[in-house]
Design an enzyme around this catalytic site. Structure first.
Site, PDB file in Angstrom:
ATOM      1  N   LYS A  76      48.032  46.540  25.678  1.00  0.00           N
ATOM      2  CA  LYS A  76      48.130  47.640  24.715  1.00  0.00           C
ATOM      3  C   LYS A  76      47.138  47.367  23.590  1.00  0.00           C
ATOM      4  O   LYS A  76      46.987  46.218  23.160  1.00  0.00           O
ATOM      5  CB  LYS A  76      49.566  47.725  24.186  1.00  0.00           C
ATOM      6  N   SER A 151      55.397  54.855  22.204  1.00  0.00           N
ATOM      7  CA  SER A 151      53.978  54.811  21.888  1.00  0.00           C
ATOM      8  C   SER A 151      53.132  54.099  22.941  1.00  0.00           C
ATOM      9  O   SER A 151      51.917  54.273  22.943  1.00  0.00           O
ATOM     10  CB  SER A 151      53.784  54.111  20.542  1.00  0.00           C
ATOM     11  N   SER A 175      59.400  52.143  22.272  1.00  0.00           N
ATOM     12  CA  SER A 175      58.056  52.388  22.803  1.00  0.00           C
ATOM     13  C   SER A 175      57.696  51.715  24.119  1.00  0.00           C
ATOM     14  O   SER A 175      56.636  51.983  24.669  1.00  0.00           O
ATOM     15  CB  SER A 175      57.008  52.004  21.765  1.00  0.00           C
TER      16      SER A 175
HETATM   17  N1  GLN Z   1      59.071  56.529  18.571  1.00  0.00           N
HETATM   18  C1  GLN Z   1      59.415  55.574  17.585  1.00  0.00           C
HETATM   19  C2  GLN Z   1      58.529  55.768  16.368  1.00  0.00           C
HETATM   20  O1  GLN Z   1      57.774  56.654  16.364  1.00  0.00           O
HETATM   21  C3  GLN Z   1      59.292  54.188  18.120  1.00  0.00           C
HETATM   22  C4  GLN Z   1      57.895  53.735  18.252  1.00  0.00           C
HETATM   23  C5  GLN Z   1      57.779  52.333  18.750  1.00  0.00           C
HETATM   24  O2  GLN Z   1      58.698  51.786  19.353  1.00  0.00           O
HETATM   25  N2  GLN Z   1      56.629  51.730  18.471  1.00  0.00           N
HETATM   26  O3  GLN Z   1      58.589  55.050  15.436  1.00  0.00           O
END
Ligand code: GLN
Length: 482
Positions: A76, A151, A175
């Site tokens: 990532k 994400s 995410s």
């Molecule tokens: N969707 C959540 C956010 O926008 C979690 C994102 C994540 O786990 N990095 O914060």
């Protein structure tokens, strides 16, 4: 061979059925063919990959190869990679070449892994659809008009579309698990502190945790064996010993006690999703597990608490992007204040700015007690709920997400709609617990994920529970057609 699991590739390399150069080339060809449309990779590190593959083959011929030597993976794009752009999905870091490797990357390099490239993601890991990326949305390989989740959408799509057999990812509120669920793959978020965060671009430091995206639980175990464990560079990294995560994969599940949180099987969950998840739980009963309802009474507060705590931490972490030392700097600033202001207005996208504003507000004098302190108290209640539940059961199961993948562009009108995407995953981060999402069926040809949550540092057990299901079912073997 590119359809193979990491475990299969590892065996094929060991048996000399294939070389690392061959398998690496096959993935690079596949990436060259598919990435322009899928947009799963921000950067493809072709030269590095070939050099690492050659070195791996050499090591093998010298008889000093390990289980991971020569296996191509992706990272990532928030793990710092020495000499390679680490953008975190943001214009702010579009020109940032990391001067060192994250511990996770370093450990894979030391294990002889091959880096194919850096995967796309929501900007600074803020999002649930991969649509906030500066580099554009990633497409879901099962239906290219849909999001892959976020994400870590790039890592999920790359594994699902067989652009790599495994990828690293991170999970702050869901995410890893939510995109794994949308993309029909296996994603594990280990216990907070199980994997070093050193060299990971920080979003919300008390929640961020690195994990993996793979086809199977067995593959996740192989990756975790490389990644997990104490790192003196990260003071929040646990000193508890790691295990060989492949050792107990086959342990029988007789007597396993499964809890189903009633709150995750109520309003908001579609009937076909519920049926799918209950069928999966039924498989576990066939494997000898017992099932009972449990309660997580404060779970309805988790999204609200998270959207105070995560933005608060983000507002502090992201203050470093000021145009002074690295990253984007606006053109021709007239003075220091102009540079700060324009650098940050031009460098950050809308969602990131929203989080910085919310976080700064929640931490400001006069509001701190009302928001931040209160959210921390809720966090404790949520942790306590899990602790009481784990007195009665060994693992907690439920849907990873309330629905299957949605259309690109369909949920962008109201940020809160997007925030609710993580309704079943966020509490796990607030409690610091390990969680995994595994493929558990399909609705209208779209994958459904089953979330399994374990006690602190119960990664080996989660992988065992996931692996036994994957031996009894073949949902995880299904791949999207091009
Ligand atoms: N969707 C959540 C956010 O926008 C979690 C994102 C994540 O786990 N990095 O914060």
């Amino acid at each position: 061979m590119i359809d193979s699991t990491l475990a299969e590739i590892s065996r094929a390399l060991e048996n000399r059925d294939i070389s690392s150069v061959e398998i690496t080339k096959a993935y690079l060809d596949r990436i060259a063919q598919e990435n322009a449309d899928l947009n799963a990779f921000i950067t493809v590190t072709e030269d590095l990959a070939m050099a690492q593959a050659e070195a791996a083959d050499k090591k093998r011929s010298e008889g000093s190869a390990g289980a991971f030597t020569g296996i191509p993976i992706a990272h990532k794009d928030l793990f710092c990679t020495n000499g390679i752009r680490t953008s975190c999905g943001s214009k702010m870091l579009d020109n940032f070449i990391a001067p060192y490797n994250a511990t996770v990357v370093e450990r894979f390099n030391n294990a002889g892994a091959v880096t194919l490239g850096k995967t796309n993601m929501d900007e600074f890991a803020m999002g649930s659809s991969n649509e906030t990326s500066f580099y554009g949305p990633v497409k879901n390989p099962w239906d290219r008009s849909l999001v892959p989740g976020g994400s870590s959408g790039g890592s999920a799509a790359a594994v699902a579309a067989r652009l790599c057999a495994g990828a690293t990812a991170t999970d702050t509120g869901g995410s890893i698990r939510q995109p794994a669920s949308f993309s029909g793959i296996t994603g594990i978020k280990p216990t907070y502190g199980r994997v070093s965060r050193w060299g990971m671009v920080a979003f919300a430091s008390s929640l961020d945790q690195a994990g993996t995206m793979t086809q199977s639980a067995e593959d996740a175990a192989l990756m975790l064996n490389v990644m997990a464990g104490m790192d003196e560079k990260d003071s929040t990294c646990s000193t508890i010993d790691t295990e060989d995560y492949t050792a107990s994969l086959d342990k029988p599940l007789e007597g396993l006690r499964i809890g189903l949180p009633v709150e995750h099987f109520s309003e908001g969950l579609s009937a076909d999703m519920e049926e799918c998840i209950r069928d999966a739980v039924g498989e576990y009963e066939k494997l000898g597990a017992t099932v009972k309802d449990i309660q997580l009474p404060n779970s309805h507060l988790s999204v609200s608490a998270y959207y105070v705590i995560a933005p608060a931490e983000a507002s502090a972490n992201l203050s470093r992007y000021d145009g002074v030392r690295y990253g984007y700097r606006c053109d021709n600033p007239v003075d220091l204040e102009d540079m700060y202001k324009r650098t940050r207005s031009e460098g950050f996208g809308t969602e990131v700015k929203r989080r910085i504003m919310v976080g700064t507000y929640a931490l400001s004098a006069g509001y701190y007690d009302a928001y931040y302190r209160k959210a921390q108290k809720i966090r404790r209640l949520i942790k306590n709920d899990f602790q009481s539940a784990f007195e009665e059961v060994d693992v907690i199961m439920g849907p990873t997400s309330p629905h299957t993948a949605f259309a690109i562009g369909s949920q962008n009108d109201d940020p809160v709609t997007m925030y609710l995407e993580d309704i079943y995953t966020i509490a796990v981060n607030l409690a610091g617990l390990p969680g995994i999402s595994i493929p558990a069926g399909f609705i209208n040809n779209l994958p459904v994920g089953l979330q399994i949550v374990g006690k602190d540092f119960a990664e080996a057990q989660l992988l065992n529970v996931a692996h036994k299901f994957q031996q009894a079912t073949d949902w995880h073997k299904k791949a999207p057609q091009d």
